[in-house]
Design a protein around this motif. Sequence first.
Motif, PDB file in Angstrom:
ATOM      1  N   LYS A  82       0.889  -1.277  -0.004  1.00 40.84           N
ATOM      2  CA  LYS A  82       0.344   0.093  -0.069  1.00 40.84           C
ATOM      3  C   LYS A  82       0.776   1.152   0.120  1.00 40.84           C
ATOM      4  O   LYS A  82       0.329   2.237  -0.388  1.00 40.84           O
ATOM      5  CB  LYS A  82      -0.978   0.024   1.298  1.00 40.84           C
ATOM      6  N   VAL A  84       3.082   4.287  -1.111  1.00 42.43           N
ATOM      7  CA  VAL A  84       2.884   5.001  -2.434  1.00 42.43           C
ATOM      8  C   VAL A  84       4.502   4.483  -3.067  1.00 42.43           C
ATOM      9  O   VAL A  84       4.106   4.432  -4.243  1.00 42.43           O
ATOM     10  CB  VAL A  84       2.680   6.292  -2.181  1.00 42.43           C
TER      11      VAL A  84
ATOM     12  N   LYS B 128      -2.009   8.849   4.450  1.00 44.27           N
ATOM     13  CA  LYS B 128      -1.539   7.509   3.349  1.00 44.27           C
ATOM     14  C   LYS B 128      -0.242   7.947   2.678  1.00 44.27           C
ATOM     15  O   LYS B 128       0.468   6.973   2.479  1.00 44.27           O
ATOM     16  CB  LYS B 128      -2.681   7.804   2.128  1.00 44.27           C
ATOM     17  N   VAL B 149      -3.796  10.785  -4.466  1.00 45.52           N
ATOM     18  CA  VAL B 149      -3.616   9.622  -3.611  1.00 45.52           C
ATOM     19  C   VAL B 149      -4.774   9.720  -2.569  1.00 45.52           C
ATOM     20  O   VAL B 149      -5.453   8.614  -2.228  1.00 45.52           O
ATOM     21  CB  VAL B 149      -2.247   9.756  -2.792  1.00 45.52           C
ATOM     22  N   ARG B 154      -8.771   3.181  -1.295  1.00 45.10           N
ATOM     23  CA  ARG B 154      -9.351   3.583   0.012  1.00 45.10           C
ATOM     24  C   ARG B 154      -9.001   4.988   0.220  1.00 45.10           C
ATOM     25  O   ARG B 154      -7.746   5.195   0.455  1.00 45.10           O
ATOM     26  CB  ARG B 154      -8.937   2.439   1.094  1.00 45.10           C
ATOM     27  N   ASP B 309      -9.374  -2.444  -0.232  1.00 47.73           N
ATOM     28  CA  ASP B 309      -7.978  -2.443   0.413  1.00 47.73           C
ATOM     29  C   ASP B 309      -7.584  -3.811   0.721  1.00 47.73           C
ATOM     30  O   ASP B 309      -8.041  -4.516   1.514  1.00 47.73           O
ATOM     31  CB  ASP B 309      -8.197  -1.698   1.507  1.00 47.73           C
TER      32      ASP B 309
END
Lengths: 181, 587
Positions: A82, A84, B128, B149, B154, B309
């Motif tokens: 997950k 980036v 994130k 992003v 999610r 996710d």
Amino acid sequence: MVKSAYSFATKKEKIEKHIFIVWVDNEAGVLARVVGLFSGRGYNIDSLAVAEVDRSNNISRITISTSGTPKVLQQIKLQLGKLVPVHKVADFPQNKKTLMREMALLKVVSSRSHLEKAKKLCKKHKYAIIDRTGKSYVFEVSASKNEIDNLIKKLQPLGLASASRTGVVAMTKGSEIYKQY
Amino acid sequence: MSNLMTGAAMVFRTLEDQGVRHIFGYPGGAVLPIYDELKNHKKIKHILVRHEQGAGHAAEGYARSSGKPGVLLVTSGPGATNTVTALTDAYMDSVPIVCLTGQVPTHLIGTDAFQECDTTGITRPCTKHNWLVKDIKELSLILHKAFDVAMTGRPGPVLVDIPKDIQFQKGRYVRPKKIINKSTKNNIEINGKDNDIKAVATLIKKSFKPILYTGGGVINSGLAATRLLRELVSLTGFPITSTLQGLGAFPGNNPQFLGMLGMHGTYEANNAMHDCDLMINIGARFDDRITGKIDDFSPRSKKVHIDIDPSSINKNVAVDLAVIGDVKIVLGKLVSLLKQNGSDFANSNRQKITAWWNEIENWRKKNSLSFVNSGKIIKPQFAVQRLYELTKAQDTFITTEVGQHQMWAAQHYKFDKPNRWMTSGGLGTMGFGLPAAIGVQVANPEKLVIDIAGEASVLMTMQEMSTAVQYELPIKIFILNNRYMGMVRQWQELLHEKNYSESYIAALPDFVKLAEAYGCVGIRANKPEELDRKIEQMLSINGPVIFDCVVDKAENCYPMILSGKPHNQMLLGKKEDKVSNKGKILV
């Protein structure tokens, strides 16, 4: 007695050792993101090796040796995926199908006879003496983690003065390469 | 060169190109160039908050009620650290917010300069992704990528840290045509694999005791997802329950809806979860407040998990079938697949699950949300019910703080549309509701926005009333005032031998006078018979109101599953329910 907790873990599951290879953009903070994920979620890191492997595409390869239950290992892979700057994640079991090597520099400072004994021990592995004086040798040894662990144990009584290790790096056997996910 | 502009101008150009109309913020030394530029951008309205945490929650309220990203702008150091609670809250509840922070000039980074902090380091685990912009050439690309992003996959919070010298420098503005990120890269992960969806349809056809367990993912997926969910429920005849965050995805007063599940969920929802033979989790995450004791969680069911996710799968509960994908796409495929089964599918399926519905109706007869009302003192559940009855004709948006009042609101206020219910579920942030209501009101200017609050929570961000007054945002703060941190008090009563350690607030402000001090209206209700009249008075005021609803101090929130207990062992609030010593440990 603890008055209040969320819940207690009830099942004991088997712990497995795995190696994760993570291909990442070589940018500021990327290692902190990967390592922070491990500490933040309570995963173990047994060893860590990282360097740029593809300069033109700015890709670094991180090799993390870890251990956990199958559920945790699956989470590690998915959570890493997950992030980036992470391009892909490979999950290698630590078994015969995976090539694993670690390199160590070992400085022994001792008498001539002990130095010779040390050399004899190192000869069992892929080794070189990369620096020598009358009372010291610096060995470069490349072997598995366990072999280096054992070697260090045996060299200690012979005057091992300094040990520096790279952490495990790994690769699949044969002509196959690891594809995305 | 027309595209050459300062970093500060580039920030606004990006916001304009992203369709941003409102930003919440607070100026300070390291963002002064951006604030200086604000005057040149009339399309963007800045809402000045009173504390940066408030800006974050307001951005969350804005995002959750509008489906658009919320944007906040704060200064370096304390400005940035004050947003951490809101960022973490948004991360836990998957809310897309974009936080822009000022930073000391690049040459001072690392020197412990005035108002310097390691913003990207501090916020790394609660976003994130985040970026420290070190080169003006990267600024516009990073800003656009930040929005991308935040909104894709999610959703979640992102942060862009912009040093002051970068804000002054001139560079070329670039708007990327297409941003390649993880979700676009792995397209398959968004669409759901057809074979997996076929397998779900097969399980649906075989099932005798099914339940749909839906979460905030349905709402995050957008209006199409809620429409498809309603279609799926009517097509299958299945019972449906929802997490706290999922409320509103399915109409709360539809007979197929069993109410919320989990720690304070209904008897019928939790028992159905425990006894079902097929559980279809749509956009929920098997949170510990939902599952109770994991080992005894729904022991005889096949479990399907639909989630965007991949890391949500098997994290807490191992499932039999996982479908990775966006809810609206997966449900779209699933519904059309079920429709191909011919027009009699819905009927034949209903017959098969008749016995199951009979069981559910028996659980329903327990009427687990009932409470003993009083003619002398306002019961908090009664207050929420009256508020609901008097506002249900309008399109009403509800935010909450955290605690008993939040659970009573979830139990007794019925939602029939998504994006009308904004509550801090994952992080459980006291003080969320008031600033969130501000954000909701900014996004929905003509609508009724009510923060159902507790007196303890609301004091944590009370200063934002000043923001509401300044921008004439007519939010209604409906405080269920029991003078206690009610949920703490309840646990102490049930689990700590009524040792009410530090959970009573001996000196509260007079909320009516406080409202007046802020320049808005304060109303107090003490007695059940005056409640309706006072609520109507509140609704008739075209401006912010603080409503001090004085309620029973000792009321507990039931039903309740103590954690460490499975779903079929609930406390229903009867006197005979005693908590065992073992149970006390496990909350």
